[in-house]
Design a protein around this motif. Structure first.
Motif, PDB file in Angstrom:
ATOM      1  N   LEU A 163       0.856  -1.184   0.000  1.00 25.51           N
ATOM      2  CA  LEU A 163       0.000   0.000   0.000  1.00 25.51           C
ATOM      3  C   LEU A 163       0.892   1.234   0.000  1.00 25.51           C
ATOM      4  O   LEU A 163       1.732   1.405   0.891  1.00 25.51           O
ATOM      5  N   THR A 164       0.742   2.081  -0.992  1.00 27.73           N
ATOM      6  CA  THR A 164       1.531   3.304  -1.092  1.00 27.73           C
ATOM      7  C   THR A 164       0.615   4.515  -0.944  1.00 27.73           C
ATOM      8  O   THR A 164      -0.603   4.387  -0.799  1.00 27.73           O
ATOM      9  N   THR A 165       1.193   5.686  -1.011  1.00 27.02           N
ATOM     10  CA  THR A 165       0.402   6.906  -0.917  1.00 27.02           C
ATOM     11  C   THR A 165      -0.519   7.075  -2.109  1.00 27.02           C
ATOM     12  O   THR A 165      -1.496   7.821  -2.052  1.00 27.02           O
ATOM     13  N   ASN A 166      -0.226   6.369  -3.223  1.00 29.34           N
ATOM     14  CA  ASN A 166      -0.990   6.555  -4.455  1.00 29.34           C
ATOM     15  C   ASN A 166      -1.810   5.351  -4.894  1.00 29.34           C
ATOM     16  O   ASN A 166      -2.798   5.506  -5.609  1.00 29.34           O
ATOM     17  N   GLU A 167      -1.384   4.137  -4.501  1.00 34.65           N
ATOM     18  CA  GLU A 167      -2.033   2.953  -5.070  1.00 34.65           C
ATOM     19  C   GLU A 167      -1.802   1.721  -4.221  1.00 34.65           C
ATOM     20  O   GLU A 167      -0.958   1.708  -3.316  1.00 34.65           O
ATOM     21  N   ASN A 168      -2.566   0.683  -4.525  1.00 33.47           N
ATOM     22  CA  ASN A 168      -2.358  -0.654  -3.954  1.00 33.47           C
ATOM     23  C   ASN A 168      -1.788  -1.550  -5.045  1.00 33.47           C
ATOM     24  O   ASN A 168      -2.323  -1.597  -6.150  1.00 33.47           O
ATOM     25  N   ILE A 169      -0.717  -2.280  -4.729  1.00 27.83           N
ATOM     26  CA  ILE A 169      -0.091  -3.170  -5.690  1.00 27.83           C
ATOM     27  C   ILE A 169       0.049  -4.539  -5.046  1.00 27.83           C
ATOM     28  O   ILE A 169       0.502  -4.646  -3.899  1.00 27.83           O
ATOM     29  N   THR A 170      -0.326  -5.588  -5.786  1.00 31.08           N
ATOM     30  CA  THR A 170      -0.137  -6.948  -5.291  1.00 31.08           C
ATOM     31  C   THR A 170       0.893  -7.641  -6.164  1.00 31.08           C
ATOM     32  O   THR A 170       0.765  -7.652  -7.394  1.00 31.08           O
ATOM     33  N   ILE A 171       1.928  -8.187  -5.534  1.00 29.51           N
ATOM     34  CA  ILE A 171       2.998  -8.839  -6.274  1.00 29.51           C
ATOM     35  C   ILE A 171       3.098 -10.306  -5.855  1.00 29.51           C
ATOM     36  O   ILE A 171       2.769 -10.661  -4.727  1.00 29.51           O
ATOM     37  N   ARG A 172       3.563 -11.139  -6.792  1.00 28.18           N
ATOM     38  CA  ARG A 172       3.721 -12.561  -6.482  1.00 28.18           C
ATOM     39  C   ARG A 172       5.117 -12.771  -5.904  1.00 28.18           C
ATOM     40  O   ARG A 172       6.040 -13.224  -6.578  1.00 28.18           O
ATOM     41  N   GLU A 173       5.251 -12.412  -4.654  1.00 27.93           N
ATOM     42  CA  GLU A 173       6.508 -12.593  -3.928  1.00 27.93           C
ATOM     43  C   GLU A 173       6.175 -12.731  -2.453  1.00 27.93           C
ATOM     44  O   GLU A 173       5.285 -12.043  -1.942  1.00 27.93           O
ATOM     45  N   LYS A 174       6.875 -13.612  -1.777  1.00 28.29           N
ATOM     46  CA  LYS A 174       6.595 -13.819  -0.363  1.00 28.29           C
ATOM     47  C   LYS A 174       6.928 -12.567   0.440  1.00 28.29           C
ATOM     48  O   LYS A 174       7.878 -11.849   0.154  1.00 28.29           O
ATOM     49  N   PHE A 175       6.119 -12.344   1.445  1.00 25.95           N
ATOM     50  CA  PHE A 175       6.246 -11.176   2.315  1.00 25.95           C
ATOM     51  C   PHE A 175       7.661 -11.036   2.862  1.00 25.95           C
ATOM     52  O   PHE A 175       8.267  -9.959   2.817  1.00 25.95           O
TER      53      PHE A 175
END
Length: 231
Positions: A163-175
């Motif tokens: 979660l950024t100041t501008n958008e939500n991004i979901t990536i396929r990478e472990k936390f």
């Protein structure tokens, strides 16, 4: 000056590596090669100090290519495949970078490759460090983020939500893998599934951290991390 060669069949990988190298004062790109045969032809006529090498390429794979070189320069492997790491060190590579990698991890690899040569060790300016750019892959796109824009990250199975100041991004990478790429003094893990940007914290109320309108839970075993912030 460190003369380098990029060998990767993906154009975006060339852009990312060159973008990071451009932040450093003594890196000179000699050639972009999109398969091992191109690189072999170039190295027959030219010399470089460092190769950024992808493994999964058409015609000739990365390690097979290394075996063809009589006197290879220093090599930093850049790949999405973790399972070949052990084989990589058998080829005497300098470092093994798993895609996507951040600038801080990239810089460590460069300095590791040249830590025996004081004259060539990379010196990086303060302004470059604070640029803190990172590339992430989402929906087959590589997105460049400013680390400073990140509010918090959340684990969702084998994915990570940013979660950024501008958008939500979901990536396929472990936390845990993505958290390793972030500056340790700027982010703190507060729950098994959450890590937050320290400077984005508005307040802490009981077992909840407030960042704007977002409420992030504090896990029991991570309370010590919070106490250290409050000192």
């Amino acid at each position: 000056m460190i003369r380098y060669l990029i060998i990767d069949d993906e154009h975006i990988a060339h852009d990312i590596i060159k973008g990071y190298c451009d932040l450093l004062p003594n890196m000179q790109l000699m050639e972009n090669c999109y398969d091992a045969l191109e690189a072999f032809e170039y190295l027959n006529k030219n010399q470089v100090d460092l190769i950024f090498l992808d493994l999964n390429m058409p015609i000739l794979k990365g390690f097979a290519f290394l075996k063809t070189l009589k006197n290879p320069p220093k090599v930093i492997v850049t790949t999405a495949y973790q399972e070949f790491a052990l084989e990589g060190y058998e080829h005497n590579i300098s470092d093994y970078l798993l895609k996507p990698f951040g600038f801080e991890r990239f810089l460590k690899a460069i300095n590791k490759a040249f830590d025996t040569s004081v004259s060539q060790k990379v010196v990086i300016s303060e302004s470059s460090i604070h640029s803190n750019r990172i590339f992430v892959q989402s929906n087959k796109k590589h997105i460049q983020l400013e680390v400073e824009s990140i509010l918090y990250i959340e684990a969702i199975g084998n994915y990570t939500k940013i979660l950024t100041t501008n958008e939500n991004i979901t990536i396929r990478e472990k936390f845990s893998a993505f958290l390793e790429q972030l500056p340790k003094n700027e982010f703190v893990q507060v729950h098994k599934s959450f890590a937050v940007a320290v400077k984005r914290i508005n307040s802490i109320e009981g077992n909840v951290i407030l960042i704007g309108s977002h409420k992030i839970p504090i896990g029991k075993i991570y309370k010590l991390n919070i106490l250290q912030l409050l000192k």
